[in-house]
Design an enzyme around this catalytic site. Structure first.
Site, PDB file in Angstrom:
ATOM      1  N   ALA A   1      13.599  36.462   0.534  1.00 56.81           N
ATOM      2  CA  ALA A   1      14.931  37.028   0.327  1.00 56.81           C
ATOM      3  C   ALA A   1      15.075  37.541  -1.102  1.00 56.81           C
ATOM      4  O   ALA A   1      15.693  38.583  -1.349  1.00 56.81           O
ATOM      5  CB  ALA A   1      15.994  35.975   0.630  1.00 56.81           C
TER       6      ALA A   1
ATOM      7  N   LEU B   1      12.909  34.985   6.714  1.00 56.56           N
ATOM      8  CA  LEU B   1      13.658  35.351   5.499  1.00 56.56           C
ATOM      9  C   LEU B   1      14.052  34.093   4.716  1.00 56.56           C
ATOM     10  O   LEU B   1      15.218  33.743   4.616  1.00 56.56           O
ATOM     11  CB  LEU B   1      14.890  36.165   5.876  1.00 56.56           C
ATOM     12  CG  LEU B   1      14.595  37.610   6.329  1.00 56.56           C
ATOM     13  CD1 LEU B   1      15.888  38.315   6.669  1.00 56.56           C
ATOM     14  CD2 LEU B   1      13.847  38.378   5.254  1.00 56.56           C
ATOM     15  N   HIS B   2      13.064  33.431   4.177  1.00 61.03           N
ATOM     16  CA  HIS B   2      13.321  32.236   3.368  1.00 61.03           C
ATOM     17  C   HIS B   2      13.605  32.676   1.934  1.00 61.03           C
ATOM     18  O   HIS B   2      13.642  33.874   1.636  1.00 61.03           O
ATOM     19  CB  HIS B   2      12.118  31.299   3.440  1.00 61.03           C
ATOM     20  CG  HIS B   2      10.906  31.883   2.785  1.00 61.03           C
ATOM     21  ND1 HIS B   2      10.291  31.313   1.707  1.00 61.03           N
ATOM     22  CD2 HIS B   2      10.227  33.019   3.044  1.00 61.03           C
ATOM     23  CE1 HIS B   2       9.269  32.072   1.332  1.00 61.03           C
ATOM     24  NE2 HIS B   2       9.203  33.096   2.136  1.00 61.03           N
ATOM     25  N   ALA B   3      13.814  31.720   1.062  1.00 62.64           N
ATOM     26  CA  ALA B   3      14.314  32.051  -0.277  1.00 62.64           C
ATOM     27  C   ALA B   3      13.451  33.066  -1.036  1.00 62.64           C
ATOM     28  O   ALA B   3      13.960  34.046  -1.568  1.00 62.64           O
ATOM     29  CB  ALA B   3      14.468  30.771  -1.097  1.00 62.64           C
TER      30      ALA B   3
END
Lengths: 321, 89
Positions: free
Chosen positions: B19, B14-16
């Site tokens: 997300a 769940l990286h930027a």
């Protein structure tokens, strides 16, 4: 829901730079768990009175403990250490860089107890260790909202997603107030039972503004626009304007927000077209401060109108004019 | 209220960017949607909230939805996870 903390590994305590740990013996058991928020000095525990020594508490030895052990005869010392270490304590920290004798270390190893040596004097060692453990073991809770410092007051702005919390906070930052956390604020109870809020490390100083994306407040506005942590004083909840709902028109209602057993003053602000939220929040905080110092505008208003009523109904008053 | 356990399949977790896609999708529904990971519960409509989870590939998270379109919301979000956020072919 507050998270329950089961314990902290001795290895994590060893890494704390403020404790100035310089040597470690029996490092094999560095994963032992400290499960109690207060460090303990063994004191009379070394003489054989073991009743109040608790498993799970980290032990601190100062000159007294070490001196006492030194003065014992060999066989007495051996028996005393055996009794003491058989309690399976998570670990021992010795202050002032005092040398640990090899027979202690061997006895500690028999009962898988690491010994850490710190450069600090006993008093600062205990106070730093306590402060760290207290925060570590205190109840923590995350809340959705923007935490800001407005005129010295910690204010949490809450409200459903998309209502404009971040935009309002951005205006407040632009007015010179400080951001602590956007979107998610983490709180813990400190030793004075104050609720202290801070940001999650990953999103520290960041703010999400739709249309602009993620921005770093520290980079854009400078260090004076952000704060590490802040005691929470007031909660302001933004909600959609509802024509049917009765809003406080006089400013006499006091609502409370309950969290971790505390009650904090809560103000509900309806969001509607043409309402400048940042100014309203700013004034809400000023009003909160005024109320705190005992000012209640609606009561004064009552007094004024009562006075006028009296004057009208009292013919004497008319005459004396 | 309905719940579903979901495994993270995409390499970066769940990286930027993931997300952002997730919160954008969640905002299309009226239901309240939460992600629960490691006892942390965050609003799926909040991009920064999702980032605080720091969940990575292989981790299991719980999706929770309540309100009108909860079924559709959970199905759509689960699908996004299973499509690896459209970032790997």
């Amino acid at each position: 829901m507050p998270k329950e903390i089961k314990g902290i590994q001795l290895g994590q305590i060893k890494e704390l730079s403020q404790l100035k740990i310089v040597r470690i013996f029996n490092e094999k058991w560095i994963h032992n768990l400290v499960s109690h928020p207060r460090p303990q000095r063994p004191g009379l525990g070394l003489t054989g009175y073991l009743k109040h020594l608790q498993a799970g508490r980290i032990q601190v030895f100062g000159k007294t403990e070490v001196g006492y052990l030194h003065n014992l005869k060999d066989e007495d010392r051996s028996r005393c250490l055996k009794n003491y270490f058989s309690l399976k304590l998570p670990g021992i920290i010795i202050s002032e860089n005092i040398k640990a004798e090899s027979d202690w270390i061997a006895m500690a190893a028999r009962y898988s107890t690491p010994i850490l040596i710190s450069e600090l004097h006993t008093a600062p060692l205990i106070s730093r260790l306590s402060a760290f453990l207290y925060q570590y073991f205190s109840k923590k809770i995350k809340m959705n909202g923007v935490l800001m410092d407005i005129m010295g007051q910690g204010v949490l702005i809450t409200g459903s997603s998309g209502i404009g919390k971040s935009e309002t906070a951005l205006e407040l930052v632009n007015k010179g107030y400080q951001l602590i956390a956007d979107d998610v604020a983490e709180f813990y109870l400190d030793s004075n039972d104050d609720l202290i809020g801070r940001s999650n490390e990953i999103i520290k100083n960041l703010m999400e503004v739709r249309g602009l994306g993620i921005i770093n407040i520290n980079d854009i506005f400078g260090t004076s626009a952000v704060l590490e942590e802040k005691k929470l004083n007031l909660v302001i909840n933004l909600e959609k304007w509802d024509a049917k709902k009765k809003y406080d028109r006089l400013g006499e209602d006091t609502q409370y927000f309950k969290i971790l057993g505390l009650e904090l003053p809560l103000i509900s602000l309806p969001v509607g077209p043409g309402r400048n939220l940042s100014t309203i929040i700013e004034v809400a905080v000023r009003n909160f401060l005024a109320k705190k110092s005992g000012k209640k505008t609606y009561l004064e208003l009552n007094k004024e109108s009562a006075l006028q009523q009296d004057e009208l109904s009292d013919p004497q008053a008319e005459v004396s004019k | 209220m309905i719940e579903k356990t979901q495994v993270i399949h995409n390499k970066l977790g769940l990286h930027a960017r993931a997300a952002a896609k997730l919160s954008h999708l969640a905002n299309m529904f009226t239901a309240d949607i939460f992600l629960i990971y490691n006892e942390d519960k965050v609003n799926a409509k909040s991009l920064l909230g999702i980032l605080t989870l720091a969940a990575s590939v292989g981790n299991e998270i719980i999706l929770q939805a309540s309100g009108g379109d909860e079924q559709e919301a959970l199905a759509a979000i689960s699908d996004l996870f299973n499509r690896k956020f459209d970032e790997e072919s």
